[in-house]
Design a protein around this motif. Structure first.
Motif, PDB file in Angstrom:
ATOM      1  N   PHE A 280       9.053  81.388  33.082  1.00 43.63           N
ATOM      2  CA  PHE A 280       8.028  81.969  33.948  1.00 43.63           C
ATOM      3  C   PHE A 280       8.615  82.844  35.054  1.00 43.63           C
ATOM      4  N   HIS A 281       7.732  83.666  35.611  1.00 50.32           N
ATOM      5  CA  HIS A 281       8.064  84.429  36.818  1.00 50.32           C
ATOM      6  C   HIS A 281       8.488  83.426  37.899  1.00 50.32           C
ATOM      7  N   PRO A 282       9.427  83.810  38.773  1.00 52.54           N
ATOM      8  CA  PRO A 282       9.924  82.854  39.771  1.00 52.54           C
ATOM      9  C   PRO A 282       8.842  82.197  40.628  1.00 52.54           C
ATOM     10  N   LEU A 283       7.747  82.910  40.934  1.00 55.95           N
ATOM     11  CA  LEU A 283       6.686  82.303  41.730  1.00 55.95           C
ATOM     12  C   LEU A 283       6.000  81.185  40.945  1.00 55.95           C
ATOM     13  N   ILE A 284       5.677  81.465  39.670  1.00 53.86           N
ATOM     14  CA  ILE A 284       5.057  80.439  38.820  1.00 53.86           C
ATOM     15  C   ILE A 284       6.035  79.297  38.572  1.00 53.86           C
ATOM     16  N   ALA A 285       7.295  79.668  38.329  1.00 57.95           N
ATOM     17  CA  ALA A 285       8.323  78.634  38.137  1.00 57.95           C
ATOM     18  C   ALA A 285       8.446  77.770  39.389  1.00 57.95           C
ATOM     19  N   GLY A 286       8.326  78.407  40.559  1.00 66.14           N
ATOM     20  CA  GLY A 286       8.388  77.654  41.800  1.00 66.14           C
ATOM     21  C   GLY A 286       7.243  76.667  41.918  1.00 66.14           C
ATOM     22  N   LEU A 287       6.054  77.070  41.482  1.00 61.23           N
ATOM     23  CA  LEU A 287       4.911  76.158  41.505  1.00 61.23           C
ATOM     24  C   LEU A 287       5.120  75.002  40.530  1.00 61.23           C
ATOM     25  N   ILE A 288       5.748  75.293  39.404  1.00 65.99           N
ATOM     26  CA  ILE A 288       6.050  74.223  38.439  1.00 65.99           C
ATOM     27  C   ILE A 288       7.096  73.271  39.023  1.00 65.99           C
ATOM     28  N   LEU A 289       8.067  73.835  39.717  1.00 66.09           N
ATOM     29  CA  LEU A 289       9.074  72.992  40.373  1.00 66.09           C
ATOM     30  C   LEU A 289       8.427  72.080  41.422  1.00 66.09           C
ATOM     31  N   THR A 290       7.359  72.561  42.043  1.00 72.12           N
ATOM     32  CA  THR A 290       6.701  71.726  43.043  1.00 72.12           C
ATOM     33  C   THR A 290       6.021  70.519  42.414  1.00 72.12           C
TER      34      THR A 290
END
Length: 536
Positions: free
Chosen positions: A330-340
């Protein structure tokens, strides 16, 4: 922008949402009952998701996918045991406990319910229960803070201490200001985030595969992760598993009945009848999450095996497989939300445990010491102070994490399950239970589970030719010891007073009445039953 910058933006958005929920909950909290149990107004959707999120923690997102990826489907026995235990808890404990707390002095905590149920004027049962909660949950909260520090350390390459303090500060903040309502609603949001992430990541990974036809053969025939030649037994749930191993894995489900941070959600339901809706939502959520975690492991064998340019970051336990998939896909922003989602799992568990621990300090210890009950506002402020105090102690312990702390956390599920599980079941369903039996069961369950888990009984077992039992999960002997202690001592000592037996009969009548009329106000129904001539 760099990948880490996008990750930070996603996490800041998440943190602000959690604090906003905490502030909203603060505006809804006027009375002490509101702070401790949301005024018994929790709807079944929030109750189910908050119970699931506070229960599953990082195990669902990291531990289970990693274990399945490394060892194969044999690790699913734990998930099956937990699923069965969760269903049984909602089925048999939730409605009966919600009903009984109306009869037993409007109990707000598990220790207070047990004391009120048995009319224990000595307060020994309540104090012992509170001590068990305080000891194990302080270590549990510390473990969550350690996990938060490690999360930031692994994700951003930052300072462990900084990450731990950020997680601790935000979690304590919304728990402090919003109490049980904030914890429950933030847990529900965190549960939805975990749910979405576990379904989206494996689906996208499947469509990213170069060759989808190898999905169910790559793990058995081709190299991946720790298996240079594949794992022929990957899809077998039997091969490589001993009977003791299967029993131990399934026995995880026994722990549900004794987890204070889970059963408190049942006490906060609007009505006992809503336990049925909560059960359906909770089991559906948990089942799909387990399927998603399993899919991450299965698809991960082909996903990482087919592309030599990518790899799982954690090459020892492979517990970052879910996070690595998210980063790659995913795009880093979406990946960041997944990491959350992982951060959400950590924080949801910390917040629930903080609140239960503070309730043990205030409701179950402080209220015993003071002779006059303080005002609601004083009690709320004391509970908030207790939240901070427990967090500070846990944080100091987490500054230098040790194996002994992590070992006690691994034991905590078994300790709580063995100490409180049989006791709660007998309290709800056995008329003959008395205080002596309850104290014996509580102590026996906790002590045996601890001693077995620490290996203190291994020499004796080996000397009797029972060495195989040393691998048995400590919750099994702990539950057996607690059950025997409760039954034997209760039958050997004086039966409960008539007032206790009458109250038990009223609670049983209320539980049956609720089953027939789930929409009726439980408070009005309880008053009718107590006032009815046949109840007296």
């Amino acid at each position: 922008m760099s990948q880490n910058t996008w990750f930070i933006i996603a996490i800041v958005i998440y943190m602000l949402v959690m604090l906003a929920i905490g502030y909203w909950s603060y505006r809804q909290t006027d009375e002490y009952d509101d702070y401790m149990l949301a005024g018994r107004g929790l709807n079944p959707f929030v109750a189910a998701l908050s119970a699931g999120a506070s229960d599953m923690s990082g195990w669902l997102l990291m531990g289970l996918p990693g274990a399945l990826f490394v060892s194969g489907m044999g690790e699913l026995w734990i998930a099956i045991g937990l699923l069965i235990g969760c269903w049984a808890n909602w089925m048999w404990v939730a409605p009966r406990l919600r009903s009984y707390t109306e009869i037993a002095g409007n109990s707000l905590t598990l220790p207070s319910f047990i004391e009120n149920r048995l009319h224990d004027s000595s307060r020994a049962l309540r104090v012992l229960s509170s001590i068990v909660i305080l000891v194990f949950f302080t270590f549990y909260v510390s473990s969550g803070m350690v996990s938060g520090g490690r999360y930031f350390e692994a994700t951003f390459g930052g300072s462990y201490i900084d990450g731990m303090l950020i997680v601790a500060a935000v979690t304590v903040a919304y728990t402090f200001i919003g109490g049980f309502l904030a914890v429950s609603y933030t847990d529900a949001v965190q549960g939805m985030l975990m749910f979405a992430a576990l379904l989206i990541v494996p689906v996208m990974a499947y469509f990213a595969l170069a060759d989808t036809s190898t999905l169910f053969t790559w793990a058995t025939d081709k190299p991946y992760g720790p298996w240079p030649e594949g794992n022929p037994e990957f899809f077998s749930m039997i091969k490589g598993m001993s009977a003791i191993g299967v029993i131990s894995a399934l026995a995880w489900g026994l722990g549900y009945f004794g987890q204070p941070h889970i059963v408190v959600r049942f006490m906060a339901l609007r009505t006992p009848g809503e336990a049925k809706t909560g059960r359906r939502i909770g089991i559906f959520w948990m089942l799909l999450c387990i399927i998603g975690a399993t899919a991450v492991a299965v698809i991960g064998t082909s996903f990482f095996g087919q592309d030599p340019s990518i790899a799982v970051t954690d090459q020892e336990n492979f517990e970052t497989i879910f996070l690595d998939m998210g980063r790659i896909l995913f795009h880093p922003l979406i990946a960041g939300l997944i990491l959350t989602a992982v951060l959400a799992a950590i924080m949801s568990t910390i917040s629930s445990q903080l609140l239960v621990t503070s309730s043990a300090l205030v409701e179950d210890i402080y209220m015993i010491v003071v002779k006059k009950k303080p005002s609601s506002q004083v009690l709320i402020n004391l509970s908030r102070t207790a939240v901070v105090a427990v967090a500070v102690i846990a944080g100091l312990m987490a500054m230098n994490p040790s194996d002994s702390i992590l070992g006690l956390v691994a034991f905590a599920w078994a300790g709580f399950g063995a100490a409180f599980g049989p006791l709660l079941i007998f309290a709800l369903y056995w008329r003959r239970l008395n205080t002596a039996g309850a104290i014996t069961g509580l102590v026996a369950g906790a002590v045996v589970a601890f001693a077995w888990g620490q290996g203190w009984l291994n020499p004796a077992l080996e000397g009797m030719g029972l060495g195989a039992l040393t691998d048995l999960y400590e919750i099994v002997p702990g539950v057996i010891a607690a059950t025997l202690g409760i039954v034997v001592v209760s039958l050997a000592t004086r039966k409960p007073d008539e007032a206790i037996l009458e109250e038990f009969d009223q609670a049983t009548m209320l539980a049956r009445a609720v089953e027939k009329n789930p929409d009726m106000s439980v408070e009005d129904m309880a008053e009718e039953i107590i006032d009815a001539p046949e109840a007296r």
